[in-house]
Design a protein around this motif. Structure first.
Motif, PDB file in Angstrom:
ATOM      1  N   VAL A  54       0.843  -1.205   0.000  1.00 42.89           N
ATOM      2  CA  VAL A  54       0.000   0.000   0.000  1.00 42.89           C
ATOM      3  C   VAL A  54       0.876   1.252   0.000  1.00 42.89           C
ATOM      4  O   VAL A  54       0.594   2.230  -0.706  1.00 42.89           O
ATOM      5  CB  VAL A  54      -0.955  -0.002   1.212  1.00 42.89           C
ATOM      6  N   SER A  55       1.954   1.233   0.767  1.00 45.93           N
ATOM      7  CA  SER A  55       2.833   2.405   0.824  1.00 45.93           C
ATOM      8  C   SER A  55       3.575   2.630  -0.493  1.00 45.93           C
ATOM      9  O   SER A  55       4.012   3.747  -0.780  1.00 45.93           O
ATOM     10  CB  SER A  55       3.835   2.256   1.971  1.00 45.93           C
ATOM     11  N   TYR A  56       3.730   1.561  -1.277  1.00 41.18           N
ATOM     12  CA  TYR A  56       4.372   1.677  -2.588  1.00 41.18           C
ATOM     13  C   TYR A  56       3.342   1.506  -3.708  1.00 41.18           C
ATOM     14  O   TYR A  56       3.703   1.070  -4.806  1.00 41.18           O
ATOM     15  CB  TYR A  56       5.466   0.620  -2.745  1.00 41.18           C
ATOM     16  N   GLU A  57       2.121   1.855  -3.453  1.00 42.83           N
ATOM     17  CA  GLU A  57       1.041   1.605  -4.417  1.00 42.83           C
ATOM     18  C   GLU A  57       1.287   2.279  -5.763  1.00 42.83           C
ATOM     19  O   GLU A  57       1.084   1.679  -6.821  1.00 42.83           O
ATOM     20  CB  GLU A  57      -0.290   2.083  -3.829  1.00 42.83           C
ATOM     21  N   LYS A  58       1.753   3.507  -5.747  1.00 42.11           N
ATOM     22  CA  LYS A  58       1.997   4.232  -6.998  1.00 42.11           C
ATOM     23  C   LYS A  58       3.093   3.550  -7.808  1.00 42.11           C
ATOM     24  O   LYS A  58       2.972   3.379  -9.026  1.00 42.11           O
ATOM     25  CB  LYS A  58       2.384   5.678  -6.699  1.00 42.11           C
ATOM     26  N   SER A  61       1.771   0.255  -9.281  1.00 36.61           N
ATOM     27  CA  SER A  61       0.792   0.457 -10.352  1.00 36.61           C
ATOM     28  C   SER A  61       1.437   0.970 -11.633  1.00 36.61           C
ATOM     29  O   SER A  61       0.977   0.675 -12.731  1.00 36.61           O
ATOM     30  CB  SER A  61      -0.296   1.435  -9.885  1.00 36.61           C
ATOM     31  N   GLU A  62       2.529   1.718 -11.497  1.00 40.64           N
ATOM     32  CA  GLU A  62       3.187   2.268 -12.684  1.00 40.64           C
ATOM     33  C   GLU A  62       4.123   1.261 -13.346  1.00 40.64           C
ATOM     34  O   GLU A  62       4.331   1.305 -14.559  1.00 40.64           O
ATOM     35  CB  GLU A  62       3.993   3.517 -12.306  1.00 40.64           C
ATOM     36  N   HIS A  63       4.682   0.359 -12.563  1.00 40.16           N
ATOM     37  CA  HIS A  63       5.666  -0.597 -13.089  1.00 40.16           C
ATOM     38  C   HIS A  63       5.115  -2.010 -12.911  1.00 40.16           C
ATOM     39  O   HIS A  63       5.298  -2.649 -11.873  1.00 40.16           O
ATOM     40  CB  HIS A  63       6.997  -0.430 -12.369  1.00 40.16           C
ATOM     41  N   VAL A 204      14.356   2.906  -6.089  1.00 41.09           N
ATOM     42  CA  VAL A 204      15.623   3.589  -6.355  1.00 41.09           C
ATOM     43  C   VAL A 204      16.006   3.495  -7.824  1.00 41.09           C
ATOM     44  O   VAL A 204      16.391   4.493  -8.446  1.00 41.09           O
ATOM     45  CB  VAL A 204      16.739   2.991  -5.472  1.00 41.09           C
ATOM     46  N   MET A 205      15.865   2.307  -8.416  1.00 41.14           N
ATOM     47  CA  MET A 205      16.358   2.090  -9.770  1.00 41.14           C
ATOM     48  C   MET A 205      15.396   2.577 -10.844  1.00 41.14           C
ATOM     49  O   MET A 205      15.820   2.922 -11.955  1.00 41.14           O
ATOM     50  CB  MET A 205      16.661   0.608  -9.985  1.00 41.14           C
ATOM     51  N   LEU A 206      14.113   2.607 -10.532  1.00 39.31           N
ATOM     52  CA  LEU A 206      13.130   3.032 -11.537  1.00 39.31           C
ATOM     53  C   LEU A 206      12.621   4.442 -11.283  1.00 39.31           C
ATOM     54  O   LEU A 206      11.682   4.886 -11.940  1.00 39.31           O
ATOM     55  CB  LEU A 206      11.945   2.055 -11.549  1.00 39.31           C
ATOM     56  N   GLN A 207      13.244   5.119 -10.325  1.00 38.40           N
ATOM     57  CA  GLN A 207      12.819   6.480 -10.010  1.00 38.40           C
ATOM     58  C   GLN A 207      13.033   7.400 -11.201  1.00 38.40           C
ATOM     59  O   GLN A 207      14.112   7.476 -11.765  1.00 38.40           O
ATOM     60  CB  GLN A 207      13.602   6.996  -8.799  1.00 38.40           C
ATOM     61  N   GLY A 208      11.991   8.092 -11.587  1.00 39.72           N
ATOM     62  CA  GLY A 208      12.076   9.022 -12.707  1.00 39.72           C
ATOM     63  C   GLY A 208      11.853   8.397 -14.063  1.00 39.72           C
ATOM     64  O   GLY A 208      11.734   9.109 -15.059  1.00 39.72           O
ATOM     65  N   SER A 209      11.785   7.068 -14.139  1.00 44.46           N
ATOM     66  CA  SER A 209      11.532   6.405 -15.424  1.00 44.46           C
ATOM     67  C   SER A 209      10.119   5.853 -15.447  1.00 44.46           C
ATOM     68  O   SER A 209       9.618   5.339 -14.446  1.00 44.46           O
ATOM     69  CB  SER A 209      12.535   5.265 -15.653  1.00 44.46           C
ATOM     70  N   ARG A 210       9.480   5.979 -16.571  1.00 43.02           N
ATOM     71  CA  ARG A 210       8.116   5.489 -16.738  1.00 43.02           C
ATOM     72  C   ARG A 210       8.052   4.574 -17.956  1.00 43.02           C
ATOM     73  O   ARG A 210       8.671   4.864 -18.980  1.00 43.02           O
ATOM     74  CB  ARG A 210       7.114   6.638 -16.903  1.00 43.02           C
ATOM     75  N   PRO A 211       7.281   3.509 -17.861  1.00 45.27           N
ATOM     76  CA  PRO A 211       7.163   2.584 -18.994  1.00 45.27           C
ATOM     77  C   PRO A 211       6.242   3.131 -20.084  1.00 45.27           C
ATOM     78  O   PRO A 211       5.060   2.824 -20.138  1.00 45.27           O
ATOM     79  CB  PRO A 211       6.577   1.316 -18.357  1.00 45.27           C
ATOM     80  N   VAL A 212       6.803   3.980 -20.959  1.00 51.34           N
ATOM     81  CA  VAL A 212       6.017   4.547 -22.051  1.00 51.34           C
ATOM     82  C   VAL A 212       6.020   3.575 -23.215  1.00 51.34           C
ATOM     83  O   VAL A 212       7.085   3.229 -23.746  1.00 51.34           O
ATOM     84  CB  VAL A 212       6.601   5.909 -22.473  1.00 51.34           C
TER      85      VAL A 212
END
Length: 216
Positions: A54-58, A61-63, A204-212
């Motif tokens: 829940v604390s890492y829900e965003k 959901s994004e990755h 840490v590793m996926l911070q700032g990157s989004r799966p476009v």
């Protein structure tokens, strides 16, 4: 017939040691009470993974790669920890290990865990690459970051699991609790810790990157 069965049963019991006879005659309800008490506590402990997710829900959901391989990660951790726990339990039961062996056993298992984690990480990298073609879907940069996040998570999960799994039987021996609880406890601990490690490393590793997605 009943007399014959009774004689056969008594004969079998006489061939058992006193400890074996006590184990065979232990109350079923007492066994149920002991086991269900531990299982309920472990079930409550396992609920911590829900709060972590829940604390890492965003992030989750994004990755989508995280929930896709999360069961593989925590499962590998639980299996590796269980192997180490059973090895320590067997050594303590047979007398091969004693409490004085703790440092030596944990150091040895740490080396084993490091090698196992390295091998499993290579296997996981191949599996993630083959079964989740992130390069085709999202591009090279995100694919590399996501695959590395999963593989690094697996490495640290397996390594920590082996060390904890080898240590738990000694801990239970020290506090006077049954060593047999070490196996289910390490499974639950790695369920929770595995989720935490995966989410933190992915953050840490996926911070700032989004799966476009690539345009068709």
């Amino acid at each position: 017939m009943q007399d014959m069965l009774g004689m056969f049963r008594r004969g079998r019991e006489q061939s058992l040691s006193p400890a074996e006879r006590r184990g065979c005659h232990e109350s079923i309800m007492l066994l149920v009470w002991r086991r269900t008490t531990v299982l309920i506590l472990l079930m409550l402990l396992q609920s911590l993974s829900q709060f972590i997710l829940v604390s890492y829900e965003k992030l989750v959901s994004e990755h989508v790669i995280i929930p896709l391989f999360l069961t593989m990660l925590v499962g590998a951790g639980g299996n590796a920890g269980n192997q180490a726990a059973v090895h320590s339990i067997t050594g303590l039961v047979t007398g091969e290990y004693s409490m004085r062996s703790f440092n030596l056993v944990v150091a040895r298992e740490a080396a084993v865990g490091f090698l196992c984690a390295t091998i499993l990480t290579c296997a996981a990298m191949a599996r993630v690459y083959l079964f989740y073609d992130a390069t085709e879907k999202f591009g090279d940069s995100y694919a590399i970051a996501s695959i590395l996040a999963i593989c690094m998570s697996l490495f640290f999960i397996v390594l920590s699991s082996v060390i904890l799994g080898a240590s738990l039987p000694f801990f239970f021996e020290r506090i006077g609790t049954s060593r047999e609880h070490a196996a289910p406890v390490i499974q639950v601990i790695m369920d929770v810790l595995g989720v935490l490690i995966t989410c933190q490393i992915s953050h840490v590793m996926l911070q700032g990157s989004r799966p476009v997605s690539k345009s068709v």
